[in-house]
Design a protein around this motif. Sequence first.
Motif, PDB file in Angstrom:
ATOM      1  N   GLN A  14      31.906  36.493  34.370  1.00 49.31           N
ATOM      2  CA  GLN A  14      33.102  37.083  33.754  1.00 49.31           C
ATOM      3  C   GLN A  14      33.306  38.539  34.135  1.00 49.31           C
ATOM      4  O   GLN A  14      34.438  39.010  34.219  1.00 49.31           O
ATOM      5  CB  GLN A  14      33.063  36.922  32.245  1.00 49.31           C
ATOM      6  CG  GLN A  14      31.917  37.640  31.571  1.00 49.31           C
ATOM      7  CD  GLN A  14      31.863  37.348  30.083  1.00 49.31           C
ATOM      8  OE1 GLN A  14      32.656  36.574  29.558  1.00 49.31           O
ATOM      9  NE2 GLN A  14      30.924  37.962  29.402  1.00 49.31           N
ATOM     10  N   GLN A  15      32.229  39.269  34.409  1.00 46.71           N
ATOM     11  CA  GLN A  15      32.392  40.659  34.829  1.00 46.71           C
ATOM     12  C   GLN A  15      33.012  40.751  36.216  1.00 46.71           C
ATOM     13  O   GLN A  15      33.796  41.662  36.495  1.00 46.71           O
ATOM     14  CB  GLN A  15      31.049  41.386  34.799  1.00 46.71           C
ATOM     15  CG  GLN A  15      30.565  41.632  33.387  1.00 46.71           C
ATOM     16  CD  GLN A  15      29.192  42.271  33.350  1.00 46.71           C
ATOM     17  OE1 GLN A  15      28.435  42.202  34.316  1.00 46.71           O
ATOM     18  NE2 GLN A  15      28.862  42.881  32.235  1.00 46.71           N
ATOM     19  N   SER A  16      32.665  39.797  37.091  1.00 47.09           N
ATOM     20  CA  SER A  16      33.293  39.768  38.423  1.00 47.09           C
ATOM     21  C   SER A  16      34.785  39.486  38.283  1.00 47.09           C
ATOM     22  O   SER A  16      35.612  40.131  38.941  1.00 47.09           O
ATOM     23  CB  SER A  16      32.644  38.699  39.296  1.00 47.09           C
ATOM     24  OG  SER A  16      31.297  39.002  39.522  1.00 47.09           O
ATOM     25  N   LYS A  22      41.060  44.024  37.449  1.00 45.62           N
ATOM     26  CA  LYS A  22      41.334  45.461  37.530  1.00 45.62           C
ATOM     27  C   LYS A  22      41.746  45.868  38.935  1.00 45.62           C
ATOM     28  O   LYS A  22      42.615  46.718  39.107  1.00 45.62           O
ATOM     29  CB  LYS A  22      40.102  46.268  37.119  1.00 45.62           C
ATOM     30  CG  LYS A  22      39.837  46.258  35.644  1.00 45.62           C
ATOM     31  CD  LYS A  22      38.776  47.243  35.184  1.00 45.62           C
ATOM     32  CE  LYS A  22      37.829  47.709  36.222  1.00 45.62           C
ATOM     33  NZ  LYS A  22      36.777  48.596  35.736  1.00 45.62           N
ATOM     34  N   ASP A  23      41.128  45.262  39.967  1.00 42.88           N
ATOM     35  CA  ASP A  23      41.433  45.601  41.356  1.00 42.88           C
ATOM     36  C   ASP A  23      42.710  44.932  41.858  1.00 42.88           C
ATOM     37  O   ASP A  23      43.178  45.226  42.953  1.00 42.88           O
ATOM     38  CB  ASP A  23      40.277  45.201  42.272  1.00 42.88           C
ATOM     39  CG  ASP A  23      39.009  45.998  42.010  1.00 42.88           C
ATOM     40  OD1 ASP A  23      39.097  47.070  41.366  1.00 42.88           O
ATOM     41  OD2 ASP A  23      37.933  45.555  42.443  1.00 42.88           O
ATOM     42  N   GLY A  24      43.234  43.974  41.089  1.00 42.08           N
ATOM     43  CA  GLY A  24      44.434  43.263  41.509  1.00 42.08           C
ATOM     44  C   GLY A  24      44.166  42.165  42.512  1.00 42.08           C
ATOM     45  O   GLY A  24      45.069  41.729  43.215  1.00 42.08           O
ATOM     46  N   THR A  25      42.914  41.696  42.598  1.00 44.74           N
ATOM     47  CA  THR A  25      42.564  40.659  43.571  1.00 44.74           C
ATOM     48  C   THR A  25      42.192  39.326  42.918  1.00 44.74           C
ATOM     49  O   THR A  25      41.691  38.435  43.604  1.00 44.74           O
ATOM     50  CB  THR A  25      41.389  41.136  44.448  1.00 44.74           C
ATOM     51  OG1 THR A  25      40.269  41.431  43.608  1.00 44.74           O
ATOM     52  CG2 THR A  25      41.771  42.364  45.253  1.00 44.74           C
ATOM     53  N   LEU A  26      42.432  39.183  41.629  1.00 38.42           N
ATOM     54  CA  LEU A  26      42.136  37.923  40.942  1.00 38.42           C
ATOM     55  C   LEU A  26      43.003  36.823  41.547  1.00 38.42           C
ATOM     56  O   LEU A  26      44.218  36.993  41.659  1.00 38.42           O
ATOM     57  CB  LEU A  26      42.409  38.072  39.448  1.00 38.42           C
ATOM     58  CG  LEU A  26      41.944  36.939  38.557  1.00 38.42           C
ATOM     59  CD1 LEU A  26      40.417  36.919  38.487  1.00 38.42           C
ATOM     60  CD2 LEU A  26      42.517  37.088  37.168  1.00 38.42           C
ATOM     61  N   PRO A  27      42.406  35.689  41.954  1.00 44.43           N
ATOM     62  CA  PRO A  27      43.197  34.651  42.640  1.00 44.43           C
ATOM     63  C   PRO A  27      43.987  33.759  41.687  1.00 44.43           C
ATOM     64  O   PRO A  27      44.231  32.597  41.978  1.00 44.43           O
ATOM     65  CB  PRO A  27      42.128  33.852  43.391  1.00 44.43           C
ATOM     66  CG  PRO A  27      40.920  33.982  42.557  1.00 44.43           C
ATOM     67  CD  PRO A  27      40.990  35.367  41.962  1.00 44.43           C
ATOM     68  N   ALA A  28      44.403  34.285  40.552  1.00 47.73           N
ATOM     69  CA  ALA A  28      45.224  33.547  39.598  1.00 47.73           C
ATOM     70  C   ALA A  28      46.111  34.555  38.882  1.00 47.73           C
ATOM     71  O   ALA A  28      45.696  35.687  38.650  1.00 47.73           O
ATOM     72  CB  ALA A  28      44.344  32.810  38.597  1.00 47.73           C
ATOM     73  N   PRO A  29      47.331  34.166  38.528  1.00 52.40           N
ATOM     74  CA  PRO A  29      48.198  35.095  37.805  1.00 52.40           C
ATOM     75  C   PRO A  29      47.641  35.358  36.410  1.00 52.40           C
ATOM     76  O   PRO A  29      47.313  34.431  35.681  1.00 52.40           O
ATOM     77  CB  PRO A  29      49.544  34.370  37.756  1.00 52.40           C
ATOM     78  CG  PRO A  29      49.233  32.933  37.973  1.00 52.40           C
ATOM     79  CD  PRO A  29      47.977  32.886  38.789  1.00 52.40           C
ATOM     80  N   ALA A  30      47.498  36.634  36.047  1.00 53.39           N
ATOM     81  CA  ALA A  30      46.939  36.999  34.750  1.00 53.39           C
ATOM     82  C   ALA A  30      47.636  38.230  34.221  1.00 53.39           C
ATOM     83  O   ALA A  30      48.208  39.013  34.984  1.00 53.39           O
ATOM     84  CB  ALA A  30      45.448  37.261  34.884  1.00 53.39           C
ATOM     85  N   GLN A  31      47.574  38.400  32.919  1.00 52.04           N
ATOM     86  CA  GLN A  31      48.138  39.587  32.300  1.00 52.04           C
ATOM     87  C   GLN A  31      47.336  39.935  31.062  1.00 52.04           C
ATOM     88  O   GLN A  31      46.672  39.081  30.493  1.00 52.04           O
ATOM     89  CB  GLN A  31      49.604  39.389  31.947  1.00 52.04           C
ATOM     90  CG  GLN A  31      49.863  38.295  30.937  1.00 52.04           C
ATOM     91  CD  GLN A  31      51.348  38.096  30.721  1.00 52.04           C
ATOM     92  OE1 GLN A  31      52.170  38.871  31.199  1.00 52.04           O
ATOM     93  NE2 GLN A  31      51.705  37.056  30.009  1.00 52.04           N
ATOM     94  N   ARG A  32      47.397  41.193  30.676  1.00 52.72           N
ATOM     95  CA  ARG A  32      46.711  41.646  29.467  1.00 52.72           C
ATOM     96  C   ARG A  32      47.617  41.353  28.275  1.00 52.72           C
ATOM     97  O   ARG A  32      48.795  41.688  28.278  1.00 52.72           O
ATOM     98  CB  ARG A  32      46.413  43.128  29.560  1.00 52.72           C
ATOM     99  CG  ARG A  32      45.576  43.636  28.406  1.00 52.72           C
ATOM    100  CD  ARG A  32      45.209  45.079  28.589  1.00 52.72           C
ATOM    101  NE  ARG A  32      44.305  45.293  29.703  1.00 52.72           N
ATOM    102  CZ  ARG A  32      42.984  45.147  29.637  1.00 52.72           C
ATOM    103  NH1 ARG A  32      42.427  44.765  28.523  1.00 52.72           N
ATOM    104  NH2 ARG A  32      42.239  45.384  30.690  1.00 52.72           N
TER     105      ARG A  32
END
Length: 60
Positions: A14-16, A22-32
């Motif tokens: 989960q930390q990765s 945070k870096d904008g490289t998550l391979p799925a659309p996400a939002q806070r």
Amino acid sequence: MRLKDWAISQGIHQQSAYKWFKDGTLPAPAQRVGPKIVIVNPEDSVSNRRPWPVRTGVLP
């Protein structure tokens, strides 16, 4: 789906996943959403499998 649950389903720590968010490289659309990070649509992720093969057995 929460980021933590998505990371577990992908075999990622989960930390990765949080760092990728945070870096904008998550391979799925996400939002806070408040204090939590939510994967908007898990089916839209680049890969619905683990990003690396899992080692099984004894190494030579």
